[in-house]
Structures are given as C-alpha cells and as structure tokens.
Design an enzyme around this catalytic site. Structure first.
Site, PDB file in Angstrom:
ATOM      1  CE1 TYR A 124      -8.733  -1.516  -3.169  1.00 14.97           C
ATOM      2  CE2 TYR A 124     -11.318  -0.594  -3.191  1.00 14.97           C
ATOM      3  CZ  TYR A 124     -10.126  -1.822  -2.997  1.00 14.97           C
ATOM      4  OH  TYR A 124     -10.870  -3.140  -2.924  1.00 14.97           O
TER       5      TYR A 124
ATOM      6  CB  SER B 159     -13.823  -3.072  -4.978  1.00 12.54           C
ATOM      7  OG  SER B 159     -14.886  -1.842  -3.954  1.00 12.54           O
TER       8      SER B 159
HETATM    9  N1  LIG Z   1     -11.960  -7.679   2.183  1.00 15.10           N
HETATM   10  C1  LIG Z   1     -13.137  -7.368   1.566  1.00 15.10           C
HETATM   11  O1  LIG Z   1     -13.824  -6.306   2.209  1.00 15.10           O
HETATM   12  C2  LIG Z   1     -12.724  -6.783  -0.078  1.00 15.10           C
HETATM   13  C3  LIG Z   1     -14.066  -5.594  -0.599  1.00 15.10           C
HETATM   14  C4  LIG Z   1     -14.335  -5.626  -2.369  1.00 15.10           C
HETATM   15  C5  LIG Z   1     -12.896  -6.034  -2.544  1.00 15.10           C
HETATM   16  N2  LIG Z   1     -11.965  -6.189  -2.461  1.00 15.10           N
HETATM   17  C6  LIG Z   1     -10.975  -6.876  -3.372  1.00 15.10           C
HETATM   18  O2  LIG Z   1     -10.293  -7.932  -2.898  1.00 15.10           O
HETATM   19  C7  LIG Z   1      -8.994  -8.484  -3.077  1.00 15.10           C
HETATM   20  C8  LIG Z   1      -8.692  -9.396  -2.057  1.00 15.10           C
HETATM   21  O3  LIG Z   1      -8.601  -8.560  -0.699  1.00 15.10           O
HETATM   22  P1  LIG Z   1      -8.397  -8.712   0.433  1.00 15.10           P
HETATM   23  O4  LIG Z   1      -9.044  -8.050   1.185  1.00 15.10           O
HETATM   24  O5  LIG Z   1      -7.981  -9.999   1.133  1.00 15.10           O
HETATM   25  O6  LIG Z   1      -7.188  -8.112   0.963  1.00 15.10           O
HETATM   26  P2  LIG Z   1      -5.567  -8.351   1.839  1.00 15.10           P
HETATM   27  O7  LIG Z   1      -6.338  -8.755   2.928  1.00 15.10           O
HETATM   28  O8  LIG Z   1      -4.441  -7.566   2.067  1.00 15.10           O
HETATM   29  O9  LIG Z   1      -4.887  -9.157   0.798  1.00 15.10           O
HETATM   30  C9  LIG Z   1      -4.011  -8.838  -0.100  1.00 15.10           C
HETATM   31  C10 LIG Z   1      -2.994  -9.336  -1.386  1.00 15.10           C
HETATM   32  O10 LIG Z   1      -2.187  -8.995  -1.995  1.00 15.10           O
HETATM   33  C11 LIG Z   1      -0.676  -8.869  -2.031  1.00 15.10           C
HETATM   34  N3  LIG Z   1      -0.365  -7.759  -2.077  1.00 15.10           N
HETATM   35  C12 LIG Z   1      -0.871  -6.241  -1.850  1.00 15.10           C
HETATM   36  N4  LIG Z   1       0.295  -5.324  -2.375  1.00 15.10           N
HETATM   37  C13 LIG Z   1       1.045  -6.498  -3.605  1.00 15.10           C
HETATM   38  C14 LIG Z   1       2.242  -6.886  -3.970  1.00 15.10           C
HETATM   39  N5  LIG Z   1       2.427  -5.567  -4.297  1.00 15.10           N
HETATM   40  N6  LIG Z   1       2.982  -7.425  -4.767  1.00 15.10           N
HETATM   41  C15 LIG Z   1       2.083  -9.094  -4.114  1.00 15.10           C
HETATM   42  N7  LIG Z   1       1.652  -8.791  -3.833  1.00 15.10           N
HETATM   43  C16 LIG Z   1       1.009  -8.516  -3.102  1.00 15.10           C
HETATM   44  C17 LIG Z   1      -0.910  -9.242  -0.046  1.00 15.10           C
HETATM   45  O11 LIG Z   1       0.475  -9.568   0.719  1.00 15.10           O
HETATM   46  P3  LIG Z   1       1.234  -9.370   1.394  1.00 15.10           P
HETATM   47  O12 LIG Z   1       0.349  -9.822   2.580  1.00 15.10           O
HETATM   48  O13 LIG Z   1       2.501  -9.294   1.376  1.00 15.10           O
HETATM   49  O14 LIG Z   1       0.883  -7.875   1.918  1.00 15.10           O
HETATM   50  C18 LIG Z   1      -1.952  -9.592  -0.373  1.00 15.10           C
HETATM   51  O15 LIG Z   1      -1.731 -11.440   0.457  1.00 15.10           O
HETATM   52  C19 LIG Z   1      -8.464  -6.677  -3.417  1.00 15.10           C
HETATM   53  O16 LIG Z   1      -8.456  -6.795  -4.703  1.00 15.10           O
HETATM   54  C20 LIG Z   1      -9.479  -6.491  -2.615  1.00 15.10           C
HETATM   55  O17 LIG Z   1      -9.511  -4.971  -3.644  1.00 15.10           O
HETATM   56  C21 LIG Z   1     -11.250  -6.841  -0.850  1.00 15.10           C
END
Ligand SMILES: NC(=O)c1ccc[n+]([C@@H]2O[C@H](COP(=O)([O-])OP(=O)(O)OC[C@H]3O[C@@H](n4cnc5c(N)ncnc54)[C@H](OP(=O)(O)O)[C@@H]3O)[C@@H](O)[C@H]2O)c1
Length: 253
Positions: free
Chosen positions: A172, A159
C-alpha cells in the site's frame, strides 16, 4: 491554520461545479461515495465507477433523490481491466457528454499490513494493479479528452505513507509513493497547459479501509468523509485553476 489554506477554507455551494462532468473511481463506498454525492450537490454530472454495482446503484439513487443531475454508472473491476476497457470508457464519455472536466482517482486496496519479508508476490501484484497500473492505463486513455478541456482537473489520492515509508505498510505504501510520482510527472509535463494534476491526502477518515487498518480504534473519533470534502470540491472547481503539482492534506497536523 485552516484560515491560511485555501483548500480548507473553501466554501462549496450548489454552483461550485455547475455543468462539470466528473469521473469518480471507487464511487460506491467510503470517501469516493461521499465525493460523488458532494460533486453532484455542487451541480456536477458524476460518472460513478466501481466494482460493486449494487453500491453504485445506491449512490445513483441518492443523487437522484437529492435532485442532482442524472449520473452514469461504469461497473468495472480495476483488477482485471485493460487499456481497451479504459479506451472504450473514454469513447463512451466523449460520445455521451462530449467532454470530461475532472477525474478523482480514489479507488484503492489496502492489502496486507505486514513485515516487508512477508509480502506475497500475488498480493503485491493485486495492490499495484488496482492502486497504480489501473490509474496509469486510465490516465493514458482519458488524456486526449482531458486535453481538449480548458479547466480540467485530475486528482489522485495519496496517503501519509505515500510520502514517508512506515514499517509494515507494505505494498500500500509503495503504491501511494507511485501515485504521488505519477501526479508529479504529469503535473510537470503539463505545467504550461490548462490541465492540472494534484494529490489529496485525506488523513484518518471514518471508512471501512481505516477500520481494517486500525481495528481497535474508535471510529467516532475520526472525521467523516463529509467533513473532508472542502479539499475535494476545491480541487475540482475553477477556483483552484492554476494549482498544479500539489499534494494537499485534508487534515494537516
Ligand atoms: N480512510 C482513510 O483514513 C484514508 C487515509 C488515507 C488515504 N485514504 C485513501 O482514500 C481513498 C478512499 O479510501 P476509503 O477509506 O474510502 O476506502 P474504502 O472505504 O475501502 O473504499 C474504497 C473504494 O474503492 C473501491 N475499489 C477497491 N478495489 C476496487 C477494484 N478492484 N475495482 C474497482 N473499485 C475498487 C471499493 O469498491 P467496493 O466497495 O466495491 O469494494 C470502494 O468503493 C483510497 O485511495 C485510500 O487509500 C484513505
């Protein structure tokens, strides 16, 4: 700028990941879900790891109805999983597929966005467990299998707050610095080997996590997970062989 950067210019096709076996964590939602669907569309067999089985089953069904190879589901809560769980998973993957070509470490918790002085110890432990320690343990368990492979690729998810600290981004941000560090030290240890390690910074992307971090934002103004997939597929494909120790931006400024 995109013409200059191979990961942004990369054009995936249905054979880009043909016959590869790829593990995706957090495959039930957001970016991880899209990565699993995209990898399957490019010919990979995808191992879907996550904590909410109904979401993983929905991704499984979508892959099958798209005509993709039959995926596997690994229901696992990264908060409670131990080295033993990961070793069991590594043995199962070795027994079922005989190899592992790629890992996308994608699952993360956002945790509380608050002043440093207000970060609770319990929340710190929970975010560090899911975002950092689970990756460390899973990596140790999977290394023997990955090392046997001549083209394997490990991709961590970073990130912008994992490269420069920002007020109120708390645990985070610290967890993403640790993730960048894990990637860099592995990349350096394996720099003369085929196995490679890189990070992706997705940038602002339309998911639940982003909406939680920026509740007032119009999500329609953000890129969708599908739009940032070229970098995710590029790093898993053999086109990026030799790329090691990089932290790539899906949406460079
Ligand atoms: N979206 C952005 O703008 C953004 C920007 C920078 C970095 N990122 C990074 O990109 C990655 C994906 O983010 P996202 O935005 O797609 O997030 P998201 O929509 O919140 O999805 C996160 C995923 O991780 C799973 N997860 C969370 N805790 C878990 C646990 N204890 N055990 C197993 N699985 C778990 C969730 O499962 P559940 O659905 O079952 O909760 C979900 O499938 C992350 O590493 C995030 O830090 C995202």
């Amino acid at each position: 700028m995109s013409e200059l950067l191979p990961h942004l210019a990369f054009e995936a096709h249905e054979h880009s990941l043909l016959n590869k076996v790829i593990l995706v964590t957090g495959a039930g939602d957001g970016i991880g879900k899209q990565a699993a669907l995209s990898y399957a569309k490019c010919g990979a067999t995808v191992i879907l790891l996550g904590r909410t089985v109904s979401k993983l089953e929905a991704v499984y069904d979508e892959i099958m109805s798209n005509g993709g190879k039959q995926p596997s589901i690994v229901p696992l809560d990264l908060e409670g999983a131990t080295l033993q769980h990961y070793q069991g998973m590594a043995d199962t993957i070795a027994g079922e597929y005989g190899k592992l070509d790629g890992v996308l470490f994608n699952a993360s918790l956002l945790g509380a966005l608050c002043p440093f002085a207000e970060i609770k110890e319990k929340e710190f432990d929970q975010v560090m467990q899911v975002n950092v320690k689970s990756q460390f343990l899973m990596m140790q368990a999977l290394l023997p299998l990955l090392k046997q492979n001549q083209t394997a690729s490990v991709v961590f998810t970073s990130s912008s707050v994992g490269r420069k600290g920002r007020a109120f981004w708390g645990t985070y941000s610290m967890s993403k610095f640790a993730t960048e560090s894990m990637m860099q030290l592995l990349a350096d240890e394996y720099k003369n080997k085929a196995l490679r390690f890189n990070c992706i910074n997705p940038g602002a992307t339309r998911t639940d996590m982003r909406a939680k971090a920026y509740p007032g934002e119009d999500p329609k103004k953000l890129k969708t997970p599908a739009q940032i997939m070229p970098t995710y597929i590029y790093l898993m494909s053999d086109v990026s062989r030799g790329v090691n120790g990089q932290s790539l931006d899906c949406q460079p400024k």
